[in-house]
Design a protein around this motif. Structure first.
Motif, short mmCIF file in Angstrom:
data_model
loop_
_atom_site.label_atom_id
_atom_site.label_comp_id
_atom_site.label_asym_id
_atom_site.label_seq_id
_atom_site.Cartn_x
_atom_site.Cartn_y
_atom_site.Cartn_z
N ALA A 193 0.86 -2.71 0.96
CA ALA A 193 1.42 -3.48 -0.38
C ALA A 193 2.77 -2.88 -0.65
CB ALA A 193 0.27 -3.55 -1.53
N THR A 194 2.99 -1.62 -0.98
CA THR A 194 4.07 -0.87 -1.60
C THR A 194 5.08 -1.43 -0.41
OG1 THR A 194 2.69 0.71 -2.50
CG2 THR A 194 5.20 1.10 -2.20
N GLU A 195 5.04 -1.23 0.78
CA GLU A 195 6.12 -1.24 1.67
C GLU A 195 6.62 -2.63 1.89
OE1 GLU A 195 8.70 -0.33 4.69
OE2 GLU A 195 7.75 0.93 3.33
N ARG A 196 5.45 -3.50 1.83
CA ARG A 196 5.75 -5.12 1.86
C ARG A 196 6.76 -5.39 0.65
NH1 ARG A 196 3.73 -8.14 5.72
NH2 ARG A 196 4.09 -10.13 4.32
N LEU A 197 6.17 -4.84 -0.69
CA LEU A 197 7.25 -5.02 -1.61
C LEU A 197 8.55 -4.76 -1.62
CD1 LEU A 197 6.92 -5.84 -4.71
CD2 LEU A 197 6.40 -3.55 -5.43
N ARG A 198 8.71 -3.40 -1.20
CA ARG A 198 9.93 -2.86 -0.93
C ARG A 198 10.80 -3.89 0.01
NH1 ARG A 198 12.80 -0.12 2.57
NH2 ARG A 198 11.19 -0.06 4.20
N LEU A 199 10.38 -4.47 0.99
CA LEU A 199 10.91 -5.27 1.86
C LEU A 199 11.06 -6.62 1.28
CD1 LEU A 199 9.42 -4.17 5.36
CD2 LEU A 199 11.67 -3.54 4.36
N GLY A 200 10.41 -6.97 0.06
CA GLY A 200 10.60 -8.42 -0.49
C GLY A 200 9.60 -9.50 0.20
N LEU A 201 8.38 -8.83 0.98
CA LEU A 201 7.67 -9.57 1.81
C LEU A 201 6.11 -9.92 1.30
CD1 LEU A 201 8.42 -8.19 5.08
CD2 LEU A 201 9.31 -10.21 4.26
N THR A 202 6.02 -9.04 -0.08
CA THR A 202 4.41 -9.05 -0.46
C THR A 202 4.23 -10.25 -1.73
OG1 THR A 202 2.88 -7.68 -1.11
CG2 THR A 202 4.96 -7.50 -2.29
N GLN A 203 3.00 -10.63 -1.51
CA GLN A 203 2.37 -11.18 -2.54
C GLN A 203 2.08 -10.22 -3.73
OE1 GLN A 203 0.67 -10.67 0.18
NE2 GLN A 203 -1.26 -10.20 -0.03
N GLN A 204 1.90 -10.87 -5.04
CA GLN A 204 1.78 -10.04 -6.13
C GLN A 204 0.47 -9.22 -6.01
OE1 GLN A 204 4.79 -8.94 -7.15
NE2 GLN A 204 3.86 -8.57 -9.05
N ASN A 205 -0.54 -10.05 -5.64
CA ASN A 205 -1.80 -9.44 -5.80
C ASN A 205 -2.62 -9.11 -4.55
OD1 ASN A 205 -1.91 -9.83 -8.70
ND2 ASN A 205 -2.72 -12.05 -8.73
N TRP A 206 -3.32 -7.89 -4.34
CA TRP A 206 -3.89 -7.74 -3.22
C TRP A 206 -5.26 -7.51 -3.15
CZ3 TRP A 206 -1.83 -5.92 1.72
CH2 TRP A 206 -0.33 -6.42 2.03
N VAL A 207 -6.23 -7.88 -2.33
CA VAL A 207 -7.68 -7.54 -2.53
C VAL A 207 -8.03 -6.27 -1.83
CG1 VAL A 207 -9.71 -8.48 -1.66
CG2 VAL A 207 -8.04 -10.09 -2.36
N PHE A 208 -9.10 -5.46 -2.52
CA PHE A 208 -9.23 -4.37 -2.21
C PHE A 208 -10.77 -4.21 -2.11
CE2 PHE A 208 -5.10 -3.53 -3.58
CZ PHE A 208 -4.55 -2.50 -2.90
N ASP A 209 -11.62 -3.33 -1.15
CA ASP A 209 -12.83 -3.31 -1.27
C ASP A 209 -13.35 -2.53 -2.45
OD1 ASP A 209 -13.57 -4.45 1.25
OD2 ASP A 209 -13.08 -2.59 2.33
N CYS A 210 -14.65 -3.07 -3.21
CA CYS A 210 -15.30 -2.30 -3.94
C CYS A 210 -15.68 -0.98 -3.59
CB CYS A 210 -16.38 -3.28 -4.60
SG CYS A 210 -17.55 -2.59 -5.79
N GLU A 211 -15.27 0.23 -4.53
CA GLU A 211 -15.63 1.42 -4.08
C GLU A 211 -17.12 1.95 -4.57
OE1 GLU A 211 -11.39 3.24 -3.73
OE2 GLU A 211 -12.64 3.62 -5.39
N CYS A 212 -18.02 0.85 -4.92
CA CYS A 212 -19.41 1.35 -5.82
C CYS A 212 -20.14 1.78 -4.57
CB CYS A 212 -20.39 0.02 -6.17
SG CYS A 212 -20.71 -1.02 -4.82
N ALA A 213 -19.83 1.65 -3.26
CA ALA A 213 -20.50 2.34 -1.99
C ALA A 213 -21.86 1.69 -1.67
CB ALA A 213 -20.13 3.66 -2.05
N GLN A 214 -22.22 0.78 -2.40
CA GLN A 214 -23.38 0.39 -1.81
C GLN A 214 -23.59 -0.44 -0.33
OE1 GLN A 214 -26.30 1.23 -4.04
NE2 GLN A 214 -24.75 2.38 -4.70
N ALA A 215 -24.51 -0.22 0.41
CA ALA A 215 -24.42 -0.65 1.61
C ALA A 215 -24.50 -2.24 1.56
CB ALA A 215 -25.88 -0.12 2.33
N ASN A 216 -25.04 -2.94 0.53
CA ASN A 216 -25.16 -4.50 0.65
C ASN A 216 -24.01 -5.17 -0.18
OD1 ASN A 216 -26.00 -3.45 -2.13
ND2 ASN A 216 -27.76 -4.66 -2.11
#
Length: 248
Positions: A193-216
Motif C-alpha cells: 500500500a505504501t509503495e503504491r501510494l508513493r507511485l500514485g497508484l493506490t486506493q485510500q483503503n486497504w483490507v487486512f486480515d483480522c489478527e484475533c487468530a481464531q481458526a474460524n
C-alpha cells in the motif's frame, strides 16, 4: 519435513477468487498467506539488485521462485505457506497435487470484474486471462473452473484437491503463532500500500486480515493508508475486527 514440502500454490487470473480463497485457507489451517502480487515491488528490487531486472520497466519476467523460497525459509514460525497470485505459473509451482489454478470463463471473469470495478474494467485484467490460459495449455496442471461458485464452494474444491496433505503439513498451533503469521502478511500488504501510494497508484483503503487468530475467523479490517503505521507499530493483535475485539 522441509518447508518447501509445505508449500501450496494457487494461481489464476484476476477475479478468479484466488486471493480470497487463499487467505481463508491459510487462516483456517494455521498457514501463512503469501501473496506474490503483494511482494511484486520487493521482488523487483531484489531482481534489479541482482542485475536481472530494470526498475520501472514493468513486473519483469525474472524467476520469482528463488525469492519466494528464500522468504519462506526465513519464516520465524515452522508453518506451511499458501503462495498465490497471478504470477504463479506451472513453471514456478510445478503441476503436482500441491498446486491448483482457479479459472473463470471469459464471461464469468468479465461479470466479476464489472461488479468489482463498476466504473470500467481495465483491459490488462482481461489480457491476464489469456496469459494464464496459455501458460496452462499442454500441462497436467489441476484447474478448478469457478463459474457459478461461491467462495465457500471454491474453498472446499481447493481443500479436496490438496487432500490429506493439508492435515499432515506443519501449521501454527497456538494463538501467538497464528498472530505472527497474520502480522507477516498484513505487514507485506502495508508495504504494498505504501509503495503504491508513493507511485500514485493506490486506493485510500486497504483490507487486512483480522489478527484475533481464531481458526474460524473470516473477518477483514478495512483501514486507511494513514492508519496503518500506528497499528503495525503495536504488537499483534492490533488489527482486529470490531466483531472479534472481545477475543483479544
Amino acid at each position: 519435513m522441509s518447508k518447501e514440502a509445505g508449500i501450496f500454490w494457487i494461481g489464476g487470473p484476476a477475479a478468479a477468487g484466488k486471493t480470497t480463497v487463499s487467505r481463508l485457507l491459510a487462516r483456517k489451517h494455521g498457514f501463512l498467506w503469501y501473496s506474490v502480487d503483494a511482494h511484486a515491488f520487493t521482488h523487483e528490487q531484489r531482481a534489479a539488485a541482482a542485475g536481472l531486472h530494470v526498475m520501472g520497466t514493468g513486473p519483469g519476467d525474472f524467476d520469482r521462485r528463488p525469492m519466494i523460497l528464500e522468504d519462506i525459509h526465513a519464516l520465524p514460525v515452522d508453518a506451511s505457506v499458501v503462495v498465490e497470485g497471478a504470477f504463479v505459473t506451472p513453471a514456478m509451482a510445478g503441476v503436482a497435487e500441491n498446486a491448483v489454478w482457479l479459472m473463470p470463463s471469459r464471461d464469468e471473469q468479465l461479470a466479476r470484474l464489472e461488479r468489482r470495478h463498476p466504473g470500467g474494467v481495465h483491459k490488462d485484467y482481461v489480457w491476464g486471462w489469456n496469459l494464464v490460459q496459455r501458460q496452462l495449455e499442454g500441462t497436467n496442471a489441476t484447474v478448478i473452473v469457478v463459474d457459478g461458485q461461491t467462495v465457500e464452494q471454491t474453498l472446499k474444491a481447493v481443500e479436496q484437491t490438496f487432500g490429506a496433505t493439508l492435515e499432515s503439513c506443519p501449521a501454527a498451533c497456538t494463538t501467538e503463532e497464528r498472530q505472527v503469521l497474520l502480522r507477516i502478511s498484513n505487514r507485506q500488504l502495508a508495504e504494498q500500500a505504501t509503495e503504491r501510494l508513493r507511485l500514485g497508484l493506490t486506493q485510500q483503503n486497504w483490507v487486512f486480515d483480522c489478527e484475533c487468530a481464531q481458526a474460524n475467523c473470516s473477518e477483514v479490517v478495512e483501514l486507511a493508508v494513514e492508519e496503518i503505521p500506528t497499528l503495525l507499530a503495536q504488537a499483534p493483535p492490533s488489527i482486529v475486527s470490531p466483531a472479534h475485539s472481545n477475543l483479544t
